[in-house]
Motif scaffolding. Sequence first.
Motif, mmCIF file in Angstrom:
data_model
loop_
_atom_site.group_PDB
_atom_site.id
_atom_site.type_symbol
_atom_site.label_atom_id
_atom_site.label_comp_id
_atom_site.label_asym_id
_atom_site.label_seq_id
_atom_site.Cartn_x
_atom_site.Cartn_y
_atom_site.Cartn_z
ATOM 1 N N ILE A 63 2.033 14.672 -20.980
ATOM 2 C CA ILE A 63 2.378 14.571 -19.568
ATOM 3 C C ILE A 63 1.126 14.308 -18.733
ATOM 4 C CG2 ILE A 63 3.224 15.896 -17.588
ATOM 5 C CD1 ILE A 63 5.238 17.192 -19.443
ATOM 6 N N ALA A 64 0.019 14.980 -19.076
ATOM 7 C CA ALA A 64 -1.244 14.739 -18.362
ATOM 8 C C ALA A 64 -1.678 13.282 -18.522
ATOM 9 C CB ALA A 64 -2.324 15.683 -18.881
ATOM 10 N N MET A 65 -1.502 12.734 -19.719
ATOM 11 C CA MET A 65 -1.874 11.343 -19.956
ATOM 12 C C MET A 65 -0.990 10.400 -19.139
ATOM 13 S SD MET A 65 -2.181 9.283 -23.570
ATOM 14 C CE MET A 65 -0.412 9.319 -23.837
ATOM 15 N N ILE A 66 0.304 10.708 -19.042
ATOM 16 C CA ILE A 66 1.212 9.879 -18.233
ATOM 17 C C ILE A 66 0.806 9.929 -16.768
ATOM 18 C CG2 ILE A 66 3.592 9.646 -17.445
ATOM 19 C CD1 ILE A 66 4.486 10.630 -20.189
ATOM 20 N N GLY A 67 0.429 11.124 -16.293
ATOM 21 C CA GLY A 67 -0.050 11.236 -14.916
ATOM 22 C C GLY A 67 -1.291 10.398 -14.679
ATOM 23 N N GLY A 68 -2.217 10.400 -15.644
ATOM 24 C CA GLY A 68 -3.418 9.576 -15.516
ATOM 25 C C GLY A 68 -3.101 8.095 -15.479
ATOM 26 N N ILE A 69 -2.170 7.666 -16.322
ATOM 27 C CA ILE A 69 -1.779 6.250 -16.324
ATOM 28 C C ILE A 69 -1.151 5.861 -14.988
ATOM 29 C CG2 ILE A 69 -0.212 4.577 -17.390
ATOM 30 C CD1 ILE A 69 -0.635 6.043 -20.030
ATOM 31 N N THR A 70 -0.369 6.763 -14.418
ATOM 32 C CA THR A 70 0.240 6.490 -13.104
ATOM 33 C C THR A 70 -0.829 6.364 -12.033
ATOM 34 O OG1 THR A 70 2.143 7.811 -13.822
ATOM 35 C CG2 THR A 70 2.030 7.220 -11.500
ATOM 36 N N PHE A 71 -1.864 7.193 -12.103
ATOM 37 C CA PHE A 71 -2.990 7.064 -11.171
ATOM 38 C C PHE A 71 -3.667 5.706 -11.340
ATOM 39 C CE2 PHE A 71 -3.490 11.814 -10.494
ATOM 40 C CZ PHE A 71 -3.318 11.743 -9.122
ATOM 41 N N ILE A 72 -3.847 5.281 -12.597
ATOM 42 C CA ILE A 72 -4.483 3.986 -12.847
ATOM 43 C C ILE A 72 -3.662 2.854 -12.237
ATOM 44 C CG2 ILE A 72 -5.140 2.344 -14.645
ATOM 45 C CD1 ILE A 72 -5.857 4.709 -16.407
ATOM 46 N N LEU A 73 -2.351 2.897 -12.425
ATOM 47 C CA LEU A 73 -1.482 1.864 -11.848
ATOM 48 C C LEU A 73 -1.602 1.837 -10.336
ATOM 49 C CD1 LEU A 73 1.744 2.304 -14.016
ATOM 50 C CD2 LEU A 73 0.053 0.468 -14.160
ATOM 51 N N SER A 74 -1.639 3.014 -9.725
ATOM 52 C CA SER A 74 -1.776 3.083 -8.270
ATOM 53 C C SER A 74 -3.100 2.492 -7.803
ATOM 54 C CB SER A 74 -1.660 4.542 -7.817
ATOM 55 O OG SER A 74 -1.914 4.670 -6.435
ATOM 56 N N GLY A 75 -4.199 2.865 -8.481
ATOM 57 C CA GLY A 75 -5.504 2.353 -8.094
ATOM 58 C C GLY A 75 -5.633 0.854 -8.287
ATOM 59 N N VAL A 76 -5.135 0.356 -9.418
ATOM 60 C CA VAL A 76 -5.196 -1.088 -9.676
ATOM 61 C C VAL A 76 -4.359 -1.849 -8.653
ATOM 62 C CG1 VAL A 76 -4.543 -2.873 -11.318
ATOM 63 C CG2 VAL A 76 -5.718 -0.830 -12.124
ATOM 64 N N LEU A 77 -3.203 -1.310 -8.296
ATOM 65 C CA LEU A 77 -2.364 -1.969 -7.288
ATOM 66 C C LEU A 77 -3.081 -2.040 -5.944
ATOM 67 C CD1 LEU A 77 0.432 -3.197 -6.717
ATOM 68 C CD2 LEU A 77 1.226 -0.896 -6.125
ATOM 69 N N LEU B 299 0.807 -1.223 0.000
ATOM 70 C CA LEU B 299 0.000 0.000 0.000
ATOM 71 C C LEU B 299 0.845 1.281 0.000
ATOM 72 C CD1 LEU B 299 -3.227 -0.517 2.152
ATOM 73 C CD2 LEU B 299 -2.986 -0.191 -0.301
ATOM 74 N N PRO B 300 1.936 1.353 0.772
ATOM 75 C CA PRO B 300 2.784 2.560 0.660
ATOM 76 C C PRO B 300 3.361 2.754 -0.737
ATOM 77 C CG PRO B 300 3.252 1.426 2.712
ATOM 78 C CD PRO B 300 2.351 0.527 1.925
ATOM 79 N N VAL B 301 3.641 1.664 -1.451
ATOM 80 C CA VAL B 301 4.106 1.778 -2.836
ATOM 81 C C VAL B 301 3.019 2.410 -3.705
ATOM 82 C CG1 VAL B 301 4.887 0.495 -4.854
ATOM 83 C CG2 VAL B 301 5.677 -0.171 -2.576
ATOM 84 N N SER B 302 1.782 1.983 -3.481
ATOM 85 C CA SER B 302 0.662 2.563 -4.217
ATOM 86 C C SER B 302 0.534 4.054 -3.921
ATOM 87 C CB SER B 302 -0.635 1.844 -3.843
ATOM 88 O OG SER B 302 -1.759 2.481 -4.412
ATOM 89 N N LEU B 303 0.721 4.443 -2.671
ATOM 90 C CA LEU B 303 0.630 5.859 -2.308
ATOM 91 C C LEU B 303 1.780 6.667 -2.905
ATOM 92 C CD1 LEU B 303 -0.517 5.552 1.416
ATOM 93 C CD2 LEU B 303 -1.885 6.243 -0.561
ATOM 94 N N LEU B 304 2.950 6.073 -3.001
ATOM 95 C CA LEU B 304 4.076 6.755 -3.641
ATOM 96 C C LEU B 304 3.793 6.997 -5.124
ATOM 97 C CD1 LEU B 304 7.200 5.036 -2.020
ATOM 98 C CD2 LEU B 304 6.413 7.386 -1.690
ATOM 99 N N LEU B 305 3.194 5.999 -5.780
ATOM 100 C CA LEU B 305 2.794 6.174 -7.174
ATOM 101 C C LEU B 305 1.765 7.294 -7.306
ATOM 102 C CD1 LEU B 305 2.467 2.504 -8.500
ATOM 103 C CD2 LEU B 305 4.140 4.217 -9.212
ATOM 104 N N SER B 306 0.838 7.358 -6.363
ATOM 105 C CA SER B 306 -0.172 8.421 -6.397
ATOM 106 C C SER B 306 0.470 9.788 -6.222
ATOM 107 C CB SER B 306 -1.220 8.188 -5.305
ATOM 108 O OG SER B 306 -1.945 7.004 -5.538
ATOM 109 N N ALA B 307 1.426 9.892 -5.311
ATOM 110 C CA ALA B 307 2.112 11.170 -5.115
ATOM 111 C C ALA B 307 2.845 11.598 -6.384
ATOM 112 C CB ALA B 307 3.092 11.061 -3.947
#
Length: 201
Positions: A111-125, A77-85
């Motif tokens: 860059i906005a799209m990359i940020g969205g993909i990072t959010f998706i990875l965090s949420g899925v994790l 979970l902390p890894v997921s939060l780091l991805l979100s940050a």
Amino acid sequence: MAASGLQLLGFFLSLVGVAATVAATVMVDWKKLVQGKHRSYEGLWMSCAGVQDRMTCEIYQSILKMPTEIQVTRAVLPVSLLLSALAVLISTVGMKCTHFMDGVPKSKSMIAMIGGITFILSGVLTIIITSWFVNMVLSYSGHKLFRPEFGNAVFVSWVGGLLTAAGGAFLSCRRCWRTNPPVSMSSSHFLSTNHSKSNYV
């Protein structure tokens, strides 16, 4: 304006999801065991036990003595939060409502799209590790009287992961908020149109 609004909606949903994930991480009722009036709870960082009005909590002293599902979830979970940050920083730079990189709109939208993909990875994790935790708790094969249940923190974590991923989907979907360039109606356009029609008369 509509494009910027969709980006803000996705960013807001992701922030709410991250806040829910943070709340779930610090909650103590990931796993619970109820025996009459006595109740015991296990969180990722501490455990609590006692009756309803008299609960005593204790921080885990040794990671090795913790159940496997607690150890793994506490690590992931902390890894997921780091991805979100990281996603928050990236999305802030790429969103239309900010003034970063205004001179290069294509790079800004990427860059906005990359940020969205990072959010998706965090949420899925978050969703994956929470579902795995629930499966570990439900697969307990001990005595029925001592069978633990998953607590409210699991539902908060699920909601956090879903909102984070949904917000990231809005940010990463360029077709959802990309504005089409205006079409210039010049005289040459009308001439070419009329000429093409005359060929079929």
